[in-house]
Design an enzyme around this catalytic site. Structure first.
Site, PDB file in Angstrom:
ATOM      1  N   GLU A 121       0.832  -1.199   0.000  1.00 23.17           N
ATOM      2  CA  GLU A 121       0.000   0.000   0.000  1.00 23.17           C
ATOM      3  C   GLU A 121       0.871   1.255   0.000  1.00 23.17           C
ATOM      4  OE1 GLU A 121      -3.315  -0.018  -0.173  1.00 23.17           O
ATOM      5  OE2 GLU A 121      -3.429  -2.207  -0.144  1.00 23.17           O
ATOM      6  N   TYR A 152       5.036  -4.311  -8.515  1.00 26.95           N
ATOM      7  CA  TYR A 152       3.772  -4.835  -9.037  1.00 26.95           C
ATOM      8  C   TYR A 152       3.981  -5.505 -10.386  1.00 26.95           C
ATOM      9  CZ  TYR A 152       0.784  -2.683  -5.491  1.00 26.95           C
ATOM     10  OH  TYR A 152       0.161  -2.363  -4.298  1.00 26.95           O
ATOM     11  N   VAL A 175     -10.658   2.562 -15.289  1.00 28.65           N
ATOM     12  CA  VAL A 175     -11.358   1.683 -14.357  1.00 28.65           C
ATOM     13  C   VAL A 175     -11.014   2.142 -12.955  1.00 28.65           C
ATOM     14  CG1 VAL A 175     -11.699  -0.679 -13.566  1.00 28.65           C
ATOM     15  CG2 VAL A 175     -11.230  -0.239 -15.985  1.00 28.65           C
ATOM     16  N   SER A 177     -12.474   2.136  -8.755  1.00 27.22           N
ATOM     17  CA  SER A 177     -13.443   1.681  -7.757  1.00 27.22           C
ATOM     18  C   SER A 177     -13.646   2.709  -6.661  1.00 27.22           C
ATOM     19  CB  SER A 177     -12.981   0.344  -7.150  1.00 27.22           C
ATOM     20  OG  SER A 177     -11.692   0.481  -6.570  1.00 27.22           O
ATOM     21  N   ASN A 178     -12.585   3.435  -6.312  1.00 30.42           N
ATOM     22  CA  ASN A 178     -12.650   4.439  -5.253  1.00 30.42           C
ATOM     23  C   ASN A 178     -12.634   5.820  -5.900  1.00 30.42           C
ATOM     24  OD1 ASN A 178     -12.529   5.883  -2.876  1.00 30.42           O
ATOM     25  ND2 ASN A 178     -10.397   5.369  -2.449  1.00 30.42           N
ATOM     26  N   LYS A 239      -2.373  -0.743 -12.045  1.00 32.02           N
ATOM     27  CA  LYS A 239      -3.043   0.185 -12.968  1.00 32.02           C
ATOM     28  C   LYS A 239      -2.161   0.477 -14.179  1.00 32.02           C
ATOM     29  CE  LYS A 239      -5.339   2.411  -9.045  1.00 32.02           C
ATOM     30  NZ  LYS A 239      -4.737   1.488  -8.049  1.00 32.02           N
TER      31      LYS A 239
END
Length: 341
Positions: A121, A152, A175, A177-178, A239
């Site tokens: 994170e 990643y 895309v 989500s948050n 991403k």
């Protein structure tokens, strides 16, 4: 900043020897090579105890050959806490410590046993590090200065013809989500949308994509908005690697500075928002790009391919790869200061 035109970033990525992703891939492969016959003795198997499996109420099954399947020999993973006294190293994932789903067994810690702090994170979503002073010896994260560096994704050398680009029928996709108006990425999207057609997917826009639908969907687009949820050193997530590069779309990035990306991929493999004075200039550059310029962003595919690094089993096995070279007397007395820097 000054608008970077098409081809302005085309320069020798490997000038003066291996640099960028070539060097990263070479180092990565060298770390996994076994010693040749007649060399140093074969190391004894290391037991890595995972105290709490990341984001899971129950850990996955861990066969004895788990690490061997990732090319890491002489390494065993376990989630059996009764092995604390005999483990060569214990790894703790921060989210469970942060949410108090797991506690540190400080009273039972064997003398001299290395402990690893693990997190993928960003600092913006990592709290409570001030309570972990003087506890951990090594760090596992996406930061390139971590003791166990686990990005990643990365580019690995690839022989043979480059795969054909997917047919493009749409302009730009995102895309997310948050979706919160206070986020820099949302503010940038709001500025960009009036000048460029951007199709937004995700629960917030009532256009969710199933796990197997994301890449085929993004593949139809020329560009993908690889906007990180926060901007921090080395924080370049799926991403960028999966949603854009693996899908065959040019990533338009909002994250750490351009130099941070160029340490991992060629400078002409992405479009950085910092290269433009405004969202309107960025939109004009993307909308006006010709086919020759566009295809230049995929020149890296002739020599490299994307290697995703997303399985926590593989990440934890990497501890054994680095183990012989890690400092035994190191302690992070200010883990928060290091990570928040």
């Amino acid at each position: 900043m000054k608008n970077a035109g098409c081809g302005s970033a085309r320069r020798l990525w490997a000038l003066g020897g291996l640099t960028g992703a070539t060097l990263l891939s070479a180092l990565w492969l060298l770390q996994l090579l076994r010693r040749a016959p007649g060399g140093a003795p074969v190391p004894q198997p290391k037991l890595v105890l995972v105290w709490h499996w990341p984001f899971a109420d129950r850990p996955p099954e861990l066969p004895s050959n788990t690490c061997a399947s990732y090319g890491v020999a002489h390494c065993h993973l376990s989630t059996n806490r009764s092995l604390l006294a005999s483990a060569d190293v214990v790894v703790f994932h921060h989210r469970e410590l942060q949410t108090r789903q797991a506690r540190l067994p400080l009273a039972e810690r064997p003398r001299g046993q290395p402990w690893v702090w693990a997190s993928m994170e960003s600092p913006s979503h990592t709290h409570g590090l001030g309570l972990l002073r003087g506890i951990f010896n090594w760090v596992l994260s996406y930061r390139r200065d971590s003791d166990i560096f686990v990005p990643y994704g990365y580019l690995e050398p690839h022989d043979g013809p480059a795969p054909p680009l997917p047919a493009k029928t749409r302009v730009a996709a995102w895309v997310v989500s948050n979706f919160q108006e206070r986020q820099p990425r949302v503010r940038l999207y709001r500025q960009l949308a009036p000048h460029l057609r951007v199709d937004v997917f995700g629960r917030a826009h009532r256009r969710p994509l199933c796990a197997h639908c994301l890449l085929p969907t993004v593949a139809q687009y020329l560009f993908y908005l690889s906007f990180e949820n926060s901007q921090h050193r080395d924080y370049i997530t799926e991403k960028f690697w999966r949603n854009a590069l693996s899908a065959g779309a040019v990533p338009v990035v909002l994250g750490p500075p351009r130099a941070n990306y160029e340490a991992l991929v060629p400078p002409d493999a992405f479009v950085h928002v910092d290269d433009f004075g405004s969202a309107r200039e960025l939109a004009a550059f993307l909308a006006g790009m010709n086919e020759s310029c566009y295809r230049g962003y995929f020149a890296w595919r002739e020599r490299f391919r994307v290697r995703l690094f997303s399985d926590w089993r593989e990440r934890f096995c990497a501890i054994c790869t680095h183990y012989p070279h890690l400092p035994r007397d190191q302690v992070y007395h200010d883990l928060e200061g290091w990570f928040q820097a």
